[in-house]
Design a protein around this motif. Structure first.
Motif, PDB file in Angstrom:
ATOM      1  N   HIS A   1       0.818  -1.212   0.000  1.00 45.06           N
ATOM      2  CA  HIS A   1       0.000   0.000   0.000  1.00 45.06           C
ATOM      3  C   HIS A   1       0.855   1.266   0.000  1.00 45.06           C
ATOM      4  O   HIS A   1       0.586   2.206  -0.759  1.00 45.06           O
ATOM      5  N   MET A   2       1.886   1.312   0.840  1.00 47.79           N
ATOM      6  CA  MET A   2       2.695   2.525   0.889  1.00 47.79           C
ATOM      7  C   MET A   2       3.475   2.718  -0.409  1.00 47.79           C
ATOM      8  O   MET A   2       3.619   3.849  -0.888  1.00 47.79           O
ATOM      9  N   ALA A   3       3.960   1.633  -0.982  1.00 45.64           N
ATOM     10  CA  ALA A   3       4.653   1.752  -2.266  1.00 45.64           C
ATOM     11  C   ALA A   3       3.677   2.203  -3.355  1.00 45.64           C
ATOM     12  O   ALA A   3       4.040   2.989  -4.243  1.00 45.64           O
ATOM     13  N   ALA A   4       2.434   1.742  -3.294  1.00 42.89           N
ATOM     14  CA  ALA A   4       1.450   2.054  -4.331  1.00 42.89           C
ATOM     15  C   ALA A   4       1.080   3.534  -4.346  1.00 42.89           C
ATOM     16  O   ALA A   4       0.736   4.078  -5.406  1.00 42.89           O
ATOM     17  N   VAL A   5       1.154   4.200  -3.196  1.00 42.04           N
ATOM     18  CA  VAL A   5       0.822   5.631  -3.158  1.00 42.04           C
ATOM     19  C   VAL A   5       2.073   6.500  -3.270  1.00 42.04           C
ATOM     20  O   VAL A   5       2.037   7.696  -3.011  1.00 42.04           O
ATOM     21  N   GLY A   6       3.186   5.882  -3.644  1.00 43.71           N
ATOM     22  CA  GLY A   6       4.393   6.649  -3.920  1.00 43.71           C
ATOM     23  C   GLY A   6       5.281   6.928  -2.735  1.00 43.71           C
ATOM     24  O   GLY A   6       6.199   7.747  -2.831  1.00 43.71           O
ATOM     25  N   HIS A   7       5.058   6.245  -1.606  1.00 48.54           N
ATOM     26  CA  HIS A   7       5.871   6.468  -0.410  1.00 48.54           C
ATOM     27  C   HIS A   7       6.288   5.116   0.190  1.00 48.54           C
ATOM     28  O   HIS A   7       5.788   4.703   1.240  1.00 48.54           O
ATOM     29  N   PRO A   8       7.201   4.423  -0.499  1.00 43.90           N
ATOM     30  CA  PRO A   8       7.601   3.102  -0.002  1.00 43.90           C
ATOM     31  C   PRO A   8       8.258   3.189   1.364  1.00 43.90           C
ATOM     32  O   PRO A   8       8.844   4.213   1.729  1.00 43.90           O
ATOM     33  N   ILE A   9       8.152   2.103   2.118  1.00 41.60           N
ATOM     34  CA  ILE A   9       8.794   2.031   3.419  1.00 41.60           C
ATOM     35  C   ILE A   9      10.300   1.976   3.213  1.00 41.60           C
ATOM     36  O   ILE A   9      10.800   1.244   2.345  1.00 41.60           O
ATOM     37  N   VAL A  10      11.018   2.744   3.993  1.00 41.93           N
ATOM     38  CA  VAL A  10      12.477   2.808   3.862  1.00 41.93           C
ATOM     39  C   VAL A  10      13.069   1.396   4.035  1.00 41.93           C
ATOM     40  O   VAL A  10      12.742   0.681   4.987  1.00 41.93           O
ATOM     41  N   GLY A  11      13.944   1.026   3.106  1.00 40.58           N
ATOM     42  CA  GLY A  11      14.593  -0.279   3.149  1.00 40.58           C
ATOM     43  C   GLY A  11      13.815  -1.391   2.484  1.00 40.58           C
ATOM     44  O   GLY A  11      14.286  -2.534   2.456  1.00 40.58           O
ATOM     45  N   ASP A  12      12.642  -1.097   1.921  1.00 40.40           N
ATOM     46  CA  ASP A  12      11.824  -2.136   1.301  1.00 40.40           C
ATOM     47  C   ASP A  12      12.115  -2.229  -0.191  1.00 40.40           C
ATOM     48  O   ASP A  12      11.320  -1.808  -1.035  1.00 40.40           O
ATOM     49  N   GLY A  13      13.273  -2.797  -0.508  1.00 38.65           N
ATOM     50  CA  GLY A  13      13.656  -2.933  -1.910  1.00 38.65           C
ATOM     51  C   GLY A  13      12.720  -3.825  -2.701  1.00 38.65           C
ATOM     52  O   GLY A  13      12.605  -3.679  -3.918  1.00 38.65           O
ATOM     53  N   LYS A  14      12.035  -4.739  -2.031  1.00 39.32           N
ATOM     54  CA  LYS A  14      11.137  -5.666  -2.719  1.00 39.32           C
ATOM     55  C   LYS A  14       9.994  -4.934  -3.397  1.00 39.32           C
ATOM     56  O   LYS A  14       9.587  -5.278  -4.505  1.00 39.32           O
ATOM     57  N   TYR A  15       9.449  -3.922  -2.743  1.00 40.64           N
ATOM     58  CA  TYR A  15       8.308  -3.195  -3.304  1.00 40.64           C
ATOM     59  C   TYR A  15       8.643  -1.767  -3.707  1.00 40.64           C
ATOM     60  O   TYR A  15       7.929  -1.191  -4.535  1.00 40.64           O
ATOM     61  N   GLY A  16       9.682  -1.202  -3.150  1.00 48.16           N
ATOM     62  CA  GLY A  16      10.023   0.176  -3.490  1.00 48.16           C
ATOM     63  C   GLY A  16      11.214   0.312  -4.405  1.00 48.16           C
ATOM     64  O   GLY A  16      11.509   1.416  -4.872  1.00 48.16           O
ATOM     65  N   GLY A  17      11.928  -0.788  -4.654  1.00 47.78           N
ATOM     66  CA  GLY A  17      13.109  -0.719  -5.501  1.00 47.78           C
ATOM     67  C   GLY A  17      14.173   0.183  -4.892  1.00 47.78           C
ATOM     68  O   GLY A  17      14.225   0.396  -3.675  1.00 47.78           O
ATOM     69  N   GLN A  18      15.024   0.748  -5.733  1.00 46.44           N
ATOM     70  CA  GLN A  18      16.099   1.605  -5.251  1.00 46.44           C
ATOM     71  C   GLN A  18      15.583   2.886  -4.611  1.00 46.44           C
ATOM     72  O   GLN A  18      16.261   3.493  -3.786  1.00 46.44           O
ATOM     73  N   ASP A  19      14.343   3.278  -4.965  1.00 41.72           N
ATOM     74  CA  ASP A  19      13.783   4.492  -4.385  1.00 41.72           C
ATOM     75  C   ASP A  19      13.514   4.355  -2.893  1.00 41.72           C
ATOM     76  O   ASP A  19      13.271   5.359  -2.219  1.00 41.72           O
ATOM     77  N   SER A  20      13.554   3.141  -2.370  1.00 41.76           N
ATOM     78  CA  SER A  20      13.229   2.946  -0.951  1.00 41.76           C
ATOM     79  C   SER A  20      14.434   3.133  -0.030  1.00 41.76           C
ATOM     80  O   SER A  20      14.274   3.085   1.193  1.00 41.76           O
ATOM     81  N   PHE A  21      15.601   3.348  -0.596  1.00 41.52           N
ATOM     82  CA  PHE A  21      16.809   3.478   0.228  1.00 41.52           C
ATOM     83  C   PHE A  21      17.229   4.945   0.320  1.00 41.52           C
ATOM     84  O   PHE A  21      17.314   5.641  -0.703  1.00 41.52           O
ATOM     85  N   LEU A  22      17.463   5.395   1.548  1.00 43.61           N
ATOM     86  CA  LEU A  22      17.923   6.762   1.770  1.00 43.61           C
ATOM     87  C   LEU A  22      19.445   6.787   1.860  1.00 43.61           C
ATOM     88  O   LEU A  22      20.063   5.833   2.330  1.00 43.61           O
TER      89      LEU A  22
END
Length: 366
Positions: free
Chosen positions: A255-276
């Motif tokens: 859900h968080m990835a779907a609305v454009g705000h992936p959980i930090v560290g969640d490469g599975k659903y957010g890809g590289q955008d999830s890493f700070l």
């Protein structure tokens, strides 16, 4: 019933007056209860079951004086050897007991560390379920899992100490009366500060069920998550509270990835955008902070779990104030105002446009 052969040979029985007119399967229940319906059906299919020399079926009616031909008695199946769980070491017993944050006659609550699977599976030999002998009572009875957390998600996990408690807690989870509160760090800041995500989920094809996705077809299962922004670190990240109102696999992460705000560290659903960048850990920043659930003996279990080290360090690095957390649990299930719905739909559309744009860039590089 008159038996005319030894039990280790083909047997013949004469139908008595008391059994006149009953079904053949009923006759077996009365006189040969060890021959299950499945066995009798198999004898019938293979022609081994005969009535006056003719093939018979379990539903045939029998008459007094008829002769039932039955194959030799089958040896009972050997019982499956009991699989003995390996004895836990003293270190393992100490490890699982250190997780305990609440204990009463019906329940144990643990603070599961990140990286420890709840149950075993392919290539997973170390898991919480395998450590539960270390929490057994004085009679050697181990507690039972009544819900799960993902391997990389930390926090509150409830165990039932009795079968009665397990049934009670399971009903609470399935009936959605239990309240679960998660803390997460997400990339960016949601436009709606107190929002509701209502997107159906399903298993993503081609992943063997290992990954979920938003599925707006008839196959998608209803999935609902409430979120509240607790604090923000500029536009870089936000600390959010998440309350799942359904219990789908990986629901909060998808859900968080779907609305454009992936959980930090969640490469599975957010890809590289999830890493700070910087000192922020690459581990998943999702923690089951609180569980409130009715107790089988009356009252409630209401427990909070301390943050794991990597999440606490990231919160400190981003300047978040932990005293702002633990918002009151209200009775509002979700924000469903027209404005809230409009903004949530806009956020989903924006995320989809971003995803399509990324796909076009990928095709261009190929």
């Amino acid at each position: 019933m008159n038996e005319t052969a030894a039990s280790d040979q083909v047997r013949q029985f004469t139908v008595s007056v008391e059994d006149d007119g009953i079904r053949l399967d009923r006759w077996f229940k009365r006189h040969l209860p060890d021959a299950s319906f499945n066995i009798v059906s198999r004898w019938s299919r293979t022609g081994q079951l005969r009535l006056d020399g003719k093939r018979a079926a379990p539903g045939d009616r029998i008459e007094a004086g008829q002769v039932i031909r039955v194959p030799p008695a089958e040896a009972p199946a050997a019982p499956k050897p009991r699989v003995e769980r390996p004895r836990l070491s003293e270190d393992e017993i100490a490890y699982v007991n250190e997780m305990v944050i609440h204990r009463d006659p019906a329940a144990i609550v643990v603070n599961k560390p990140p990286g420890l699977a709840t149950q075993g599976g392919t290539k997973t030999s170390t898991h919480l379920d395998g450590l539960l002998d270390g929490l057994a009572n004085e009679r050697g009875e181990r507690p039972k899992l009544v819900h799960r957390l993902d391997k990389d998600t930390s926090g509150v996990l409830l165990l039932a100490r009795t079968p009665r408690a397990a049934a009670f807690f399971s009903k609470s989870f399935s009936g959605r009366t239990a309240r679960k509160v998660y803390w997460a760090l997400v990339v960016g800041v949601p436009e709606v500060k107190d929002g509701f995500i209502d997107l159906p989920l399903g298993k993503q094809p081609g992943t063997g069920g290992e990954k979920m996705h938003v599925d707006e077809s008839d196959a998608g299962l209803p999935s609902r998550t409430r979120y509240r922004v607790i604090e923000r670190a500029g536009n870089r990240a936000a600390w959010v509270e998440l309350q799942p109102h359904t219990g789908r696999t990986h629901q909060l992460r998808v859900h968080m990835a779907a609305v454009g705000h992936p959980i930090v560290g969640d490469g599975k659903y957010g890809g590289q955008d999830s890493f700070l960048t910087g000192s922020i850990s690459r581990k998943l920043h999702l923690h089951a902070r609180r569980l409130r659930i009715d107790h089988p003996d009356g009252g409630r279990v209401d427990v909070t779990a301390e943050l794991p080290a990597h999440l606490a360090e990231s919160m400190a690095s981003l300047g978040f104030d932990l005293e702002l957390g633990d918002l009151p649990l209200d009775d509002v299930k979700y924000s469903e105002t027209p404005e809230g719905k409009r903004k949530a739909a806009s956020a989903v559309a924006k995320a989809k446009r971003k995803e399509r744009k990324g796909e076009r860039r990928g095709r261009g590089r190929g």
